[in-house]
Scaffold this active site. Sequence first.
Site, short mmCIF file in Angstrom:
data_model
loop_
_atom_site.label_atom_id
_atom_site.label_comp_id
_atom_site.label_asym_id
_atom_site.label_seq_id
_atom_site.Cartn_x
_atom_site.Cartn_y
_atom_site.Cartn_z
N TYR A 159 0.82 -1.21 0.00
CA TYR A 159 0.00 0.00 0.00
C TYR A 159 0.86 1.26 0.00
O TYR A 159 0.35 2.35 -0.29
CB TYR A 159 -0.93 0.03 1.22
CG TYR A 159 -2.07 -0.98 1.19
CD1 TYR A 159 -2.24 -1.84 0.11
CD2 TYR A 159 -2.95 -1.09 2.25
CE1 TYR A 159 -3.26 -2.77 0.09
CE2 TYR A 159 -3.99 -2.02 2.23
CZ TYR A 159 -4.13 -2.86 1.15
OH TYR A 159 -5.15 -3.79 1.12
N LYS A 181 3.40 -15.09 2.95
CA LYS A 181 3.38 -15.80 1.67
C LYS A 181 4.84 -16.03 1.30
O LYS A 181 5.30 -15.69 0.20
CB LYS A 181 2.62 -14.95 0.62
CG LYS A 181 2.28 -15.68 -0.67
CD LYS A 181 1.19 -16.73 -0.53
CE LYS A 181 1.05 -17.51 -1.82
NZ LYS A 181 0.11 -18.65 -1.72
N ASP A 192 -3.04 -17.98 2.08
CA ASP A 192 -4.17 -18.68 1.45
C ASP A 192 -4.73 -19.75 2.40
O ASP A 192 -5.94 -19.88 2.57
CB ASP A 192 -3.78 -19.27 0.08
CG ASP A 192 -2.40 -19.92 0.06
OD1 ASP A 192 -1.68 -19.87 1.08
OD2 ASP A 192 -2.04 -20.49 -0.99
N ASP A 197 -5.65 -6.54 5.92
CA ASP A 197 -6.85 -5.85 5.41
C ASP A 197 -7.88 -6.90 4.98
O ASP A 197 -9.06 -6.86 5.38
CB ASP A 197 -6.42 -4.96 4.23
CG ASP A 197 -7.50 -4.03 3.75
OD1 ASP A 197 -8.60 -4.01 4.33
OD2 ASP A 197 -7.26 -3.30 2.76
N ASP A 208 -11.56 -8.40 7.15
CA ASP A 208 -12.93 -8.37 6.63
C ASP A 208 -13.53 -9.78 6.68
O ASP A 208 -14.70 -9.96 7.01
CB ASP A 208 -12.97 -7.87 5.18
CG ASP A 208 -13.24 -6.37 5.07
OD1 ASP A 208 -12.78 -5.62 5.97
OD2 ASP A 208 -13.89 -5.93 4.10
C1 LIG Z 1 -8.43 2.57 2.10
C2 LIG Z 1 -8.12 1.17 2.54
C3 LIG Z 1 -6.68 0.86 2.54
C4 LIG Z 1 -8.66 1.01 3.91
C5 LIG Z 1 -9.06 -0.38 4.26
O1 LIG Z 1 -9.64 -1.14 3.52
C6 LIG Z 1 -8.80 -0.79 5.61
O2 LIG Z 1 -7.98 -0.18 6.31
O3 LIG Z 1 -9.39 -1.79 6.04
MG LIG Z 2 -10.29 -2.94 4.55
#
Ligand SMILES: CC(C)CC(=O)C(=O)O
Ligand SMILES: [Mg+2]
Length: 362
Positions: A135, A190, A222, A246, A250
């Site tokens: 990033y 990885k 993975d 990240d 989620d």
């Molecule tokens: C703008 C993204 C890097 C932010 C994101 O998805 C996160 O930090 O979870």
């Molecule tokens: Mg995110």
Amino acid sequence: MKIAVLPGDGIGPEIVAEAIRVLDALELPYEMESAPVGGAAYEAHGHPLPETTLKLAKDADAVLFGAVGDWKYDRLERSLRPEQAILGLRKSLGLFANFRPAICYEQLVGASSLKPELVSGLDILIIRELTGDIYFGQPRGRRSAPDGHFPGAEEAFDTMRYTRPEIERIAHVAFQAARKRSKRVTSVDKANVLETFQLWKDVVTDVAKEYPDVALDHMYVDNAAMQLVKDPKKFDVVVTGNMFGDILSDEAAMLTGSIGMLPSASLNASSQGLYEPSHGSAPDIAGKGVANPLATILSAAMMLRFSLNQAEAADRIESAVKHVLAQGLRTADIWSEGTTKVGTREMGDAVVAAITKKTITG
Ligand SMILES: CC(C)CC(=O)C(=O)O
Ligand SMILES: [Mg+2]
Ligand SMILES: NC(=O)C1=CN([C@@H]2O[C@H](COP(=O)(O)OP(=O)(O)OC[C@H]3O[C@@H](n4cnc5c(N)ncnc54)[C@H](O)[C@@H]3O)[C@@H](O)[C@H]2O)C=CC1
């Protein structure tokens, strides 16, 4: 105590408003100041992270952040896109350690994407490195490919990069966190493919020697993504890089019932922190009053605990959240048959009521 409030875009202002009402209900001696960020700041000042907003954040003891972004900015030059605001804040404030606790509250076991027995009692701490990796790595860009299978064709590239000190400091954070929990760390990498993550694995292994009381295992990303849904309770502290963290956080959110339940704390070396839900600005539901504010409210609790030295107040928020869930109140994302569907504001009202009426049963 000074809190910078940056609501941002989409559902950001709606969920931050509820977190502020909850903080106000605690009657603590703090000062709050708001500033625009993301698309809202771009509209008002022509930049997603204006100097005044950045200064406010730097000067504060803590930052309460909503979310940034909207599809309508997708074609903007990268440096002007709303998401650059959160990346810029993380980098400028040195917020390298991102804590994302994936806890499945007992009342939400039925809302999880997994079978109840797999998530009952689930409590994983994902520790994501937040200021390095692909990033932030340079160079990046788009150009005519100089070589390869299609010389002259348009190509785009990003750079995945970590230095040893960057990995060392996040590894120390993970081992120290594990010492206060079940003394297990899973480092996700990885290393079988990427040089960056071979270094990651080597450094985490080296740091582990300073923590002989903590068990370390390594897992490829993975496999980790698969194990998280197969047997999530095998994890306790998970430490990983910026991009894998990240994505995995989620995924872990859905084990807890919803992305709307996952708070986060992003800390620098002096425990100054930025607190935000793990989700984004959810443009699909923005303005409808249906977003779940609990991830933001729980992030405010993390702010009280980690940056403002108010652990008791943090406990009160967390108990109030459990209380409203026990009352059967649910926003749409965590609703199930037999529970009561409420909107963003009603959920905030219920948490405030649980705090002010001292009706909390835990
Ligand atoms: C703008 C993204 C890097 C932010 C994101 O998805 C996160 O930090 O979870
Ligand atoms: Mg995110
Ligand atoms: N830290 C930040 O500011 C972040 C910003 N983003 C940005 O947010 C925008 C939208 O991104 P998406 O990929 O759609 O991710 P998202 O996390 O905003 O939404 C994904 C899905 O989850 C739902 N959702 C998210 N938060 C919710 C909540 N509190 N209550 C109920 N449902 C909720 C949304 O409605 C949507 O269906 C993009 O511009 C993205 O770049 C994404 C992640 C983090």
